[in-house]
Design a protein around this motif. Structure first.
Motif: not given
Length: 481
Positions: A95-100
């Motif tokens: 989401h929005d350029g970030v992997y969690t």
């Protein structure tokens, strides 16, 4: 385990069923060399192998009993903490350029000693198959603990963690069964649910996620959760230390949840050593901007991660492996080659077979994989190959190269070659190849010595545009000698 109790039974049953060791190995998903080691008594069979062999050979329970008898001769462990994993589930959300990444494992202590810590690994690779780009990236921008924001809990109790390895793109930490307020070791016979999470920006995370089975595991699963606006697509491969990369044996399921697309995959009783790798692509960029068009054949090969003509990597001789010391590095390189071949085959059908050398995916090591023209034949893996003999008889056929796939060139090659190469355990092997397979192998061996096929073309000849080539999808033809 004493392999001598199981090996004769295995030999007898596959012989009775009219199967060679190689045929049996491929039928149950193992490398032929693994079967050879078992029958020679050099390596004990795993329970997973014994179960698959019993089922495929329809041995009436005899093979399984032989394996259990061999397993029963092992000394019982004393004073050991033996963990096994009841369930292992991972969710990777973008989401929005970030992997969690969120991991959830239910672990059980089946040993005789309490467990006070659990090892976890975090590894990233922004450019799979192009290690020189990834290495440069992480030297300049290494993974930072602060950015990872690692948090862990055991049965909802916060866990302390300590660093074991701290590399630019690889971290290992011990999750400790304690915190500032209490200790909660996992005693024999007890189970606990471990959960941990971390974040990585897309500037450091490539479009892949791998799960490795390091402990006995009952069930493993992964969910990839991506915004629907990216028009995502996902696929996966399975590999191990004894088997080449193959498509996942269980399909990935796609569902829609609101504004997200979820790709779910799971497997029961995965074998120890198995590695499951999920990969994906965005058909649309953030904001709905379409991906650039892949206008030419070379564009498509570049998009699949193939180094293109003009790159210095194609003009260097590749470094040989020291085997067996570097067997793990060799296997990792071969895994990269199989994954790259999978990407390439999404763009093109190969009626003549195909090959790929490690320098073509930016890896400076002497390894190549060749897919024979026969679609039912197994891939050939060549480590440290060199041509030590060839026939006087030659012929000419058009060849293509993934590193400049917009043209085809008429290349003379010997109809028979002898190739010396190295087995993973260090033995020197000499293999004879003829006709089409000789041409494919010679092409890849050339790559490992910094040579492309245009060097072999007769003076005055030049490659022709692929649009003018009339042999696409048809095998090379050879006259009988």
């Amino acid at each position: 385990m004493t392999p001598s109790d199981f090996a004769p039974a295995l030999t007898a049953w596959h012989t009775r069923r009219g199967l060679t060791k190689k045929a049996l190995a491929h039928a149950i998903g193992f490398d032929p060399s693994y079967v050879s080691h078992i029958e020679a008594g050099r390596h004990p069979a795993s329970g997973d192998f014994a179960r698959r062999a019993e089922q495929h050979l329809d041995a009436g329970g005899e093979l399984w009993k032989a394996w259990q008898g061999a397993a029963g001769k092992q000394p019982a462990p004393t004073g050991a903490a033996e963990l096994f994993v009841d369930s292992d589930h991972a969710e990777l959300r973008y989401h929005d350029g970030v992997y969690t990444a969120r991991m959830r494992r239910r672990v059980v202590n089946g040993g005789t000693e309490p467990v006070s810590r659990y090892l976890v690994r975090i590894s990233v690779d922004r450019y799979p198959g192009r290690p020189e780009h990834s290495n440069e990236l992480y030297r300049r921008h290494p993974l930072a603990w602060e950015a990872l924001n690692l948090k862990a809990a055991c049965n909802n109790e916060p866990m302390r963690w300590t660093v074991k390895h701290d590399k630019d793109s690889f971290k290992e930490v011990w999750l400790c069964f304690d915190n500032e307020e209490s200790r909660f070791p996992l005693y024999p016979g007890q189970a606990a649910t471990l959960e941990y999470a971390y974040t990585v920006g897309e500037d450091q995370w490539g479009q892949w996620f791998q799960r490795a089975v390091r402990l006995p595991t009952n069930r493993i699963g992964v969910d990839l959760v991506f915004p629907a606006g990216l028009d995502p697509d996902a696929w996966g491969t399975e590999t191990s230390t004894t088997a080449e990369a193959v498509p996942l044996r269980h399909p990935i399921k796609r569902t829609c949840q609101g504004d997200d697309v979820v790709f779910s995959w799971s497997a029961q009783d995965p074998p120890i050593g198995a590695r499951y790798r999920l990969e994906w692509r965005w058909r649309a960029r953030p904001g709905g901007e379409p991906r650039p068009l892949l206008r030419t054949s070379s564009d498509r090969m570049a998009a699949a991660g193939i180094v293109q003509d003009g790159d210095p990597a194609l003009a260097r001789s590749a470094r040989r492996f020291r085997l067996p010391e570097e067997a793990a590095a060799a296997q990792e390189t071969v895994d990269h080659l199989h994954r790259a071949i999978g990407r390439v085959r999404e763009h093109h059908e190969f009626g003549k077979g195909m090959g790929l050398a490690a320098p073509q995916i930016g890896i400076d090591r002497a390894a190549a994989v060749v897919l024979p023209p026969d679609p039912d034949a197994s891939p050939l893996v060549l480590l440290n190959p060199r041509i030590i003999g060839s026939s006087a008889e030659t012929d000419e056929h058009y060849e293509g190269c993934l590193s400049f796939f917009d043209v085809r060139g008429l290349v003379p090659r010997p109809r028979r070659i002898e190739v010396e190469h190295t087995a993973p355990e260090g033995a020197t092997v000499i293999t004879v190849f003829t006709d089409a397979l000789a041409r494919l192998v010679a092409h890849e061996v050339d790559h490992l010595h910094g040579i492309v096929y245009t060097r072999h073309m007769r003076p005055g000849l030049s490659p022709i545009p692929v649009e003018e080539y009339r042999g696409t999808g048809r095998p090379w033809r050879y006259r009988r000698t």
